[in-house]
Design a protein around this motif. Structure first.
Motif, mmCIF file in Angstrom:
data_model
loop_
_atom_site.group_PDB
_atom_site.id
_atom_site.type_symbol
_atom_site.label_atom_id
_atom_site.label_comp_id
_atom_site.label_asym_id
_atom_site.label_seq_id
_atom_site.Cartn_x
_atom_site.Cartn_y
_atom_site.Cartn_z
ATOM 1 N N LEU A 280 68.584 51.395 11.688
ATOM 2 C CA LEU A 280 67.513 50.923 10.799
ATOM 3 C C LEU A 280 66.495 52.002 10.452
ATOM 4 O O LEU A 280 65.673 51.814 9.555
ATOM 5 N N GLY A 281 66.510 53.106 11.204
ATOM 6 C CA GLY A 281 65.487 54.135 10.994
ATOM 7 C C GLY A 281 64.154 53.758 11.625
ATOM 8 O O GLY A 281 63.098 54.232 11.209
ATOM 9 N N TYR A 282 64.204 52.929 12.660
ATOM 10 C CA TYR A 282 62.985 52.460 13.339
ATOM 11 C C TYR A 282 62.367 53.571 14.174
ATOM 12 O O TYR A 282 63.069 54.239 14.938
ATOM 13 N N GLN A 283 61.049 53.764 14.036
ATOM 14 C CA GLN A 283 60.343 54.782 14.823
ATOM 15 C C GLN A 283 59.025 54.206 15.340
ATOM 16 O O GLN A 283 58.069 54.069 14.580
ATOM 17 N N PRO A 284 58.941 53.848 16.612
ATOM 18 C CA PRO A 284 57.715 53.240 17.137
ATOM 19 C C PRO A 284 56.650 54.261 17.538
ATOM 20 O O PRO A 284 56.942 55.442 17.736
ATOM 21 N N HIS A 285 55.422 53.781 17.661
ATOM 22 C CA HIS A 285 54.345 54.569 18.258
ATOM 23 C C HIS A 285 54.577 54.663 19.769
ATOM 24 O O HIS A 285 55.182 53.778 20.365
ATOM 25 N N ASP A 286 54.046 55.707 20.397
ATOM 26 C CA ASP A 286 53.952 55.671 21.853
ATOM 27 C C ASP A 286 52.711 54.845 22.213
ATOM 28 O O ASP A 286 51.906 54.490 21.342
#
Length: 299
Positions: A280-286
């Motif tokens: 999905l190209g998901y990139q979360p914050h730390d």
């Protein structure tokens, strides 16, 4: 794309409204029980009242609005309340999903359904999408039953599971780990925080992003959406204290047996999010960046 959101007054629902109203080519329909909490902030967003436990309402609204995609966030999520009020929990978390799935099947709508790490026993984590569910509380049982309804249906579906969501919302009464720790310490109030449960905390904006990506790609299957960092609530509390420069000596480290809660908590969950990142190209914050975002919003 024409996207209908259920539960738009909730924390995730509000973040989805903020995110989706900015997306080119997206027509947004927000729905929730009661009045529209975001009416003054976003008068441009179409709002339709909807009680998802009412099958006639669900069918009528989906027929009238003709969405191409539906993101189902409405649910009863207070774990102890679910344990104590099982009938209400089942109505909101299971029966409502039957109504939503039926409407999506009739009108050929792609469904993104939001689920939880509490469908797992918590004996091992972090967990991938193919881990075997074994809930240890009624909330988890209800959410697993809902997943099975979605999976057994003939609709195009994606299930987005998440973990310990935190964030801030407009006119929203419930708290979460970050706000609770910050506000308690600011009030000079001692708090006890468990250090024997493990989670990958999820910023509400990241969960909204994961739901949007699932809908955008008309994704199929289960996706784990959280951060990639595994913490205990005690470790999270220390980071919150550090970020806001508050007195950490007010935080007492305890284990889960200190609290007598109606519902059991799984000791160790947390998610492996590789599939969502790759597909999905998901990139979360730390977590630290998530706290910083929340701090800017509540300054």
């Amino acid at each position: 794309m024409r996207i209908l959101i259920t539960g738009s007054n909730g924390l995730l629902g509000q973040k989805l409204v903020v995110l989706l109203r900015q997306q080119p080519g997206v027509e947004l329909i927000a729905t929730s029980r009661g009045h529209n909490k975001l009416a003054e902030l976003y008068p441009d967003v179409r709002f339709v009242p909807l009680d998802v436990t009412n099958p006639q309402q669900v069918e009528r609204v989906v027929a009238q609005e003709q969405p191409t995609h539906l993101i189902h966030t409405a649910a009863m999520t207070n774990v102890d309340e679910c344990e104590l009020n099982r009938e209400a929990c089942w109505q909101q978390n299971v029966t409502a999903v039957e109504h939503v799935v039926a409407a999506c099947a009739t009108y050929k709508v792609h469904l993104t359904h939001v689920s939880t790490d509490f469908i797992f026993s918590g004996e091992e984590g972090p967990l991938a999408e193919d881990a075997i569910p074994a809930p240890i509380n009624f909330y988890g049982e209800s959410k697993l039953a809902a997943e099975r309804i979605v999976q057994a249906s003939h609709v195009s579906w994606a299930i987005v599971r998440t973990v310990l969501v935190y964030g801030t919302a407009h006119d929203y009464g419930r708290t979460n780990i970050v706000l609770w720790v910050r506000d308690s310490l600011r009030a000079n109030k001692p708090i006890k925080v468990v250090d024997d449960q493990f989670r990958t905390p999820t910023l509400a904006e990241d969960l909204a992003q994961g739901c949007w990506l699932a809908a955008k790609h008309t994704a199929s299957g289960i996706y784990h959406i959280s951060s990639s960092e595994l913490f205990t609530p005690y470790q999270m509390a220390l980071q919150v204290a550090d970020y806001f420069q508050l007195d950490k000596s007010l935080i007492t480290r305890v284990d889960g047996s200190t609290f007598s809660q109606p519902a059991k908590r799984p000791p160790r969950t947390g998610f492996i999010i590789t599939k969502a990142q790759q597909e999905l190209g998901y990139q979360p914050h730390d977590f630290w960046s998530g706290i910083a975002l929340l701090a800017r919003q509540t300054a």
